[in-house]
Design a protein around this motif. Structure first.
Motif, PDB file in Angstrom:
ATOM      1  N   ARG A  90       0.840  -1.210   0.000  1.00 27.31           N
ATOM      2  CA  ARG A  90       0.000   0.000   0.000  1.00 27.31           C
ATOM      3  C   ARG A  90       0.875   1.261   0.000  1.00 27.31           C
ATOM      4  N   ALA A  91       1.868   1.296   0.885  1.00 28.30           N
ATOM      5  CA  ALA A  91       2.744   2.469   0.970  1.00 28.30           C
ATOM      6  C   ALA A  91       3.492   2.700  -0.338  1.00 28.30           C
ATOM      7  N   THR A  92       3.935   1.615  -0.969  1.00 28.50           N
ATOM      8  CA  THR A  92       4.667   1.730  -2.237  1.00 28.50           C
ATOM      9  C   THR A  92       3.754   2.247  -3.338  1.00 28.50           C
ATOM     10  N   PHE A  93       2.550   1.695  -3.445  1.00 28.08           N
ATOM     11  CA  PHE A  93       1.600   2.178  -4.455  1.00 28.08           C
ATOM     12  C   PHE A  93       1.242   3.643  -4.208  1.00 28.08           C
ATOM     13  N   GLN A  94       1.066   4.024  -2.949  1.00 27.51           N
ATOM     14  CA  GLN A  94       0.728   5.417  -2.636  1.00 27.51           C
ATOM     15  C   GLN A  94       1.861   6.355  -3.029  1.00 27.51           C
ATOM     16  N   ARG A  95       3.123   5.923  -2.813  1.00 32.80           N
ATOM     17  CA  ARG A  95       4.268   6.751  -3.236  1.00 32.80           C
ATOM     18  C   ARG A  95       4.283   6.941  -4.745  1.00 32.80           C
ATOM     19  N   VAL A  96       4.023   5.859  -5.477  1.00 32.88           N
ATOM     20  CA  VAL A  96       4.005   5.966  -6.943  1.00 32.88           C
ATOM     21  C   VAL A  96       2.889   6.918  -7.363  1.00 32.88           C
ATOM     22  N   GLU A  97       1.720   6.762  -6.771  1.00 35.18           N
ATOM     23  CA  GLU A  97       0.572   7.616  -7.121  1.00 35.18           C
ATOM     24  C   GLU A  97       0.870   9.086  -6.825  1.00 35.18           C
TER      25      GLU A  97
END
Length: 128
Positions: A90-97
């Motif tokens: 989740r944290a990784t996807f949020q950073r990409v977003e």
């Protein structure tokens, strides 16, 4: 059987070749990120997801904010999910977003985040 052994041998050779290529290329070279991505896919196919995660983490550090960083982040999040590391995913996807709002993988990232929040299709229905 013999086909499985042959496939494992092919994957092991490919892994060796991509590791060598990764060592030869500068992180600023666009081919570096592509080679690392393929190496991580091979490690994942060999059921060494934790090793694939380390491969992508190292590549992200080497590349910084360079070419393909958003895609490497998406793949890293996907691998975290495969390893059952939902919070890291989740944290990784949020950073990409957040860091790459115009990314070519923004739709896949949104789908993954929606799945994690129970608002989208099941995770196994969202492709690589």
């Amino acid at each position: 059987g013999a086909d499985a052994s042959s496939r494992l041998g092919d994957l092991a050779r490919a892994e060796s070749e991509f590791k060598a290529l990764q060592g030869e290329l500068a992180p600023s070279d666009a081919l570096f990120s592509l080679a690392v991505e393929r190496l991580a896919y091979i490690q994942e196919d060999l059921e060494r997801v934790d090793e694939a995660i380390v491969t992508l983490q190292s590549a992200q550090k080497a590349v910084g904010a360079g070419f393909y960083t958003d895609y490497l982040g998406y793949q890293l999040g996907r691998l975290y999910l495969n390893a059952g590391k939902v919070d890291e995913a989740r944290a990784t996807f949020q950073r990409v977003e957040t860091n790459f709002p115009e990314s070519s993988v923004r739709q896949q990232v949104k789908e993954r985040l929606a799945s994690l929040d129970g608002e989208g299709p099941a995770l196994n229905e969202v492709g690589k």
